[in-house]
Design an enzyme around this catalytic site. Structure first.
Site, PDB file in Angstrom:
ATOM      1  N   CYS A 116       0.849  -1.187   0.000  1.00  0.00           N
ATOM      2  CA  CYS A 116       0.000   0.000   0.000  1.00  0.00           C
ATOM      3  C   CYS A 116       0.892   1.247   0.000  1.00  0.00           C
ATOM      4  O   CYS A 116       1.768   1.394   0.850  1.00  0.00           O
ATOM      5  CB  CYS A 116      -0.895  -0.009   1.235  1.00  0.00           C
ATOM      6  N   GLU A 117       0.673   2.141  -0.956  1.00  0.00           N
ATOM      7  CA  GLU A 117       1.540   3.309  -1.045  1.00  0.00           C
ATOM      8  C   GLU A 117       1.231   4.360   0.018  1.00  0.00           C
ATOM      9  O   GLU A 117       1.988   5.313   0.177  1.00  0.00           O
ATOM     10  CB  GLU A 117       1.454   3.936  -2.435  1.00  0.00           C
ATOM     11  N   HIS A 118       0.137   4.182   0.746  1.00  0.00           N
ATOM     12  CA  HIS A 118      -0.211   5.163   1.775  1.00  0.00           C
ATOM     13  C   HIS A 118       0.475   4.884   3.108  1.00  0.00           C
ATOM     14  O   HIS A 118       0.746   5.813   3.874  1.00  0.00           O
ATOM     15  CB  HIS A 118      -1.734   5.191   1.986  1.00  0.00           C
ATOM     16  N   HIS A 119       0.736   3.598   3.405  1.00  0.00           N
ATOM     17  CA  HIS A 119       1.362   3.253   4.682  1.00  0.00           C
ATOM     18  C   HIS A 119       2.573   2.337   4.527  1.00  0.00           C
ATOM     19  O   HIS A 119       3.237   2.010   5.508  1.00  0.00           O
ATOM     20  CB  HIS A 119       0.342   2.578   5.608  1.00  0.00           C
ATOM     21  N   GLN A 157      -5.246  -0.310  -4.821  1.00  0.00           N
ATOM     22  CA  GLN A 157      -5.885  -1.431  -5.514  1.00  0.00           C
ATOM     23  C   GLN A 157      -6.576  -0.995  -6.803  1.00  0.00           C
ATOM     24  O   GLN A 157      -6.544  -1.718  -7.804  1.00  0.00           O
ATOM     25  CB  GLN A 157      -6.879  -2.126  -4.580  1.00  0.00           C
ATOM     26  N   HIS A 185      -6.185  -5.863   3.072  1.00  0.00           N
ATOM     27  CA  HIS A 185      -5.262  -4.752   3.292  1.00  0.00           C
ATOM     28  C   HIS A 185      -4.833  -4.718   4.755  1.00  0.00           C
ATOM     29  O   HIS A 185      -5.674  -4.580   5.650  1.00  0.00           O
ATOM     30  CB  HIS A 185      -5.939  -3.425   2.936  1.00  0.00           C
ATOM     31  N   CYS A 187      -3.299  -2.349   6.105  1.00  0.00           N
ATOM     32  CA  CYS A 187      -3.533  -1.010   6.657  1.00  0.00           C
ATOM     33  C   CYS A 187      -4.932  -0.908   7.254  1.00  0.00           C
ATOM     34  O   CYS A 187      -5.212   0.011   8.039  1.00  0.00           O
ATOM     35  CB  CYS A 187      -3.315   0.072   5.591  1.00  0.00           C
TER      36      CYS A 187
END
Length: 225
Positions: A116-119, A157, A185, A187
């Protein structure tokens, strides 16, 4: 250097918070993304990750931890983010469609792992891909390889689903493509709401698969009665 004078170019964390913002179907990359060779990237990442571990208060003189910065750096560059570099894209060899086959070809349950590119923690699951051949066909394993290639980069995703569909369309010379992804996920499961049972499903339908009959055939194949 980020240009903070133009609000269209810069959004602060205070504005984003934990919201997920989609920017493009292309993975955001700087123009100089590949000026450094892989070995240099590994050395630089190891140095920076060592600093992160020290800030967290970890004792890197411990035998279990002292090799971790280099292990993480090699994993990032050589493995889990190897799909960032276009030189690693699978070579697709096409063959004449001598059978004149023009029905649906479907590859189900392709296992993938991505970040996940956010976390920067994993999400993983299964991808399902279908296409209708035209004049050319490809080996079935090529679909799996393309899924893995796009999974090996920081992802969301929705983007992963669209990138796979677009690449299958381009590489296989067909506008008729369907992709569905179901993923868990971490996250969501390991932080935040800490929901360990939910999954996320995304789809992308191109060409004939946007029509109800083909869409239903595809979706029904995923969940047979």
């Amino acid at each position: 250097m980020l240009d903070t004078t133009d609000k269209n170019k810069f959004i602060s964390f205070d504005e984003i918070g934990d919201n997920h913002i989609s920017t493009s179907t292309d993975t955001p990359l700087r123009e100089d993304a590949f000026e450094l060779d892989d070995d240099t990237k590994v050395k630089l990442i190891a140095k920076q990750f060592k600093e992160i571990m020290l800030i967290l208060g970890l004792d890197l003189s411990d035998g279990s931890l002292k090799g971790t910065p280099m292990r993480v750096a090699k994993m990032y560059v050589k493995e889990v983010f190897g799909g960032l570099n276009p030189k690693n894209k699978p070579v697709i060899t096409l063959f004449e469609n001598n059978y004149k086959y023009d029905e649906v070809v479907m590859i189900k349950d392709i296992t993938f792992y991505t970040m996940c590119e956010h976390h920067f923690i994993p999400f993983f699951g299964k991808a399902h891909v279908a296409y209708i051949p035209k004049d050319k066909v490809a080996g079935l394993s090529k679909v799996n390889r393309l899924v893995q290639f796009f999974a090996r980069r920081p992802q969301v995703q929705e983007r992963l689903t669209m990138q796979i569909a677009r690449e299958i369309s381009v590489q296989f010379h067909t506008e008729d493509v369907a992709v569905a992804i179901e993923a868990t996920h971490l996250c969501v499961a390991a932080r935040g709401v800490e929901d360990t049972t939910s999954s996320t499903i995304t789809t992308n339908f191109l060409g004939k698969f946007a029509e109800d009959a083909y869409k239903l055939q595809f979706l029904s194949s995923l969940n047979p009665a």
